[in-house]
Design an enzyme around this catalytic site. Sequence first.
Site, mmCIF file in Angstrom:
data_model
loop_
_atom_site.group_PDB
_atom_site.id
_atom_site.type_symbol
_atom_site.label_atom_id
_atom_site.label_comp_id
_atom_site.label_asym_id
_atom_site.label_seq_id
_atom_site.Cartn_x
_atom_site.Cartn_y
_atom_site.Cartn_z
ATOM 1 C CB SER A 58 -2.157 16.627 19.768
ATOM 2 O OG SER A 58 -3.397 16.824 19.115
ATOM 3 C CG ASP A 92 -4.442 8.888 17.180
ATOM 4 O OD1 ASP A 92 -5.120 9.793 16.636
ATOM 5 O OD2 ASP A 92 -3.622 9.121 18.094
ATOM 6 C CG HIS A 110 -3.724 12.954 16.877
ATOM 7 N ND1 HIS A 110 -4.110 12.162 17.948
ATOM 8 C CD2 HIS A 110 -3.744 14.227 17.322
ATOM 9 C CE1 HIS A 110 -4.353 12.933 19.000
ATOM 10 N NE2 HIS A 110 -4.136 14.190 18.644
#
Length: 350
Positions: free
Chosen positions: A19, A315, A318
Site C-alpha cells: 500500500s 489513516d 498510512h
Amino acid sequence: MLLTINHVSAAGVFVFGDSIFDAGNNNYINTTSLDQSNFPPYGQTYFGFPTGRFSDGRIIPDFICEHASLPLIPPYLDPMSHAFFHIGANFASAGAGALLQTFQGSVISLQTQLRYHKRVEKVLRKMYGNTKANTILSKAVYLFSIGSNDYTSPYLITNSTHFNSSYSNAHLVRIVIGNLTTAIKDLHHRGARKFGFLNLGPLGCSPGLRIILNPSNDSGGCVQSASLLATMHNKALAKSLKILAKQLHGFRYSLYDFHHNLNQRLKHPSRYGYKQGKTACCGTGRFRGTFSCGGKRPVKEYWVCENPKEYVFWDSYHLTERVHKQMAHQMWNQQPTTGTSNLKTLFQSP
C-alpha cells in the site's frame, strides 16, 4: 496512442510492493474495503477525488516520477496503463507481501506482480523489438516496498499483541528476504540492473497497532515485538543487497532508511513541521487507530482532521502526502553509503 518521453531515452520506473506504493491496482480486483481506498476522503489533498492511493494525496512513486521528469504512472490494472509501458508500470497492491500466504486471495501477491511485469516485457518486445526493449528494461529503475504485511498480518488477524505465526522470527525473516531475493534475481535475469528499496518502518508504531495495546489509559507505546521484526528484516535486507551487488553483473541499488526517517518524524514531529506524530488524521478511537477512514470498512464512524499537513499519519497505517514528498526528496538526493547510490544517480546513469 503511446506517450513519448524523449523518444524512450529517459529511464522509466517499474514499481512493486504494497500500500505504500499502490496507485490503485486494488480498485480492479475482487477484494474487501480493508485493502481498498477508492472512496473519499482519500485523495482529497491533491487529486480532489479518491484514486486508490492510501493517502490524502500523492504517494512516494508519484514524487519520484516528478523528480525523474516522468508523468504519474497509472496502476498496471488500469485499462490505459499500456500507453505508459515504455516508461514503466506500477504493480503494487495494498496488503501484498513477499509471502504468498499474506492476505492470500485478497491482494496481488509479489509473485503475481512479477508475472505482470513479464507480460509488460512481452508487450515491449513486440512493440519495439528486442534491442530497444532491452534498453528500456535495463535503463529503468525498479522500486520495491514489500514486507510490512508479512510481519503485521498475524497481529491484525488475531487483534492481539501476541505474534501468532507458524514460524520463528528469524525463520520468517529468512523466508521473506529469500522471496525478495528471488524476485530481484528474476528481474535481473530479464534485464533489470537498477533497483531502489525502502526498508521497513517501525511497524509497531502505527496508530493501528498502538491501539492493540491495553488498557485504554495506556500512554500509547509501540508494539515492540512488531518493531523488532522490522529491525531484524532491515539488517537482513542490507546484508542481502550487499551480497547481490557482488553476485549480479551490473546490479546497482539505492536503499532508503524508511525506518529511521519515519521514526524521527514520530518522535520529533515539530522538527519536521508537524503537530502530530502519534495520532492519525483520519479514523476513530484512540490515536484514530481504528481503520475506519472513509466509513466503508467494518467500523463506519470516522473523523478527518482539518489539515493533513500537520499530521505524519493520514489513516491508521498510512502516511500523509507531505511525508511522502519529504521522503521522495530524500531518496532522490540522499548521500549514499558505500556501495549504494541515490535515486538521482540511478535515473540519470546509462
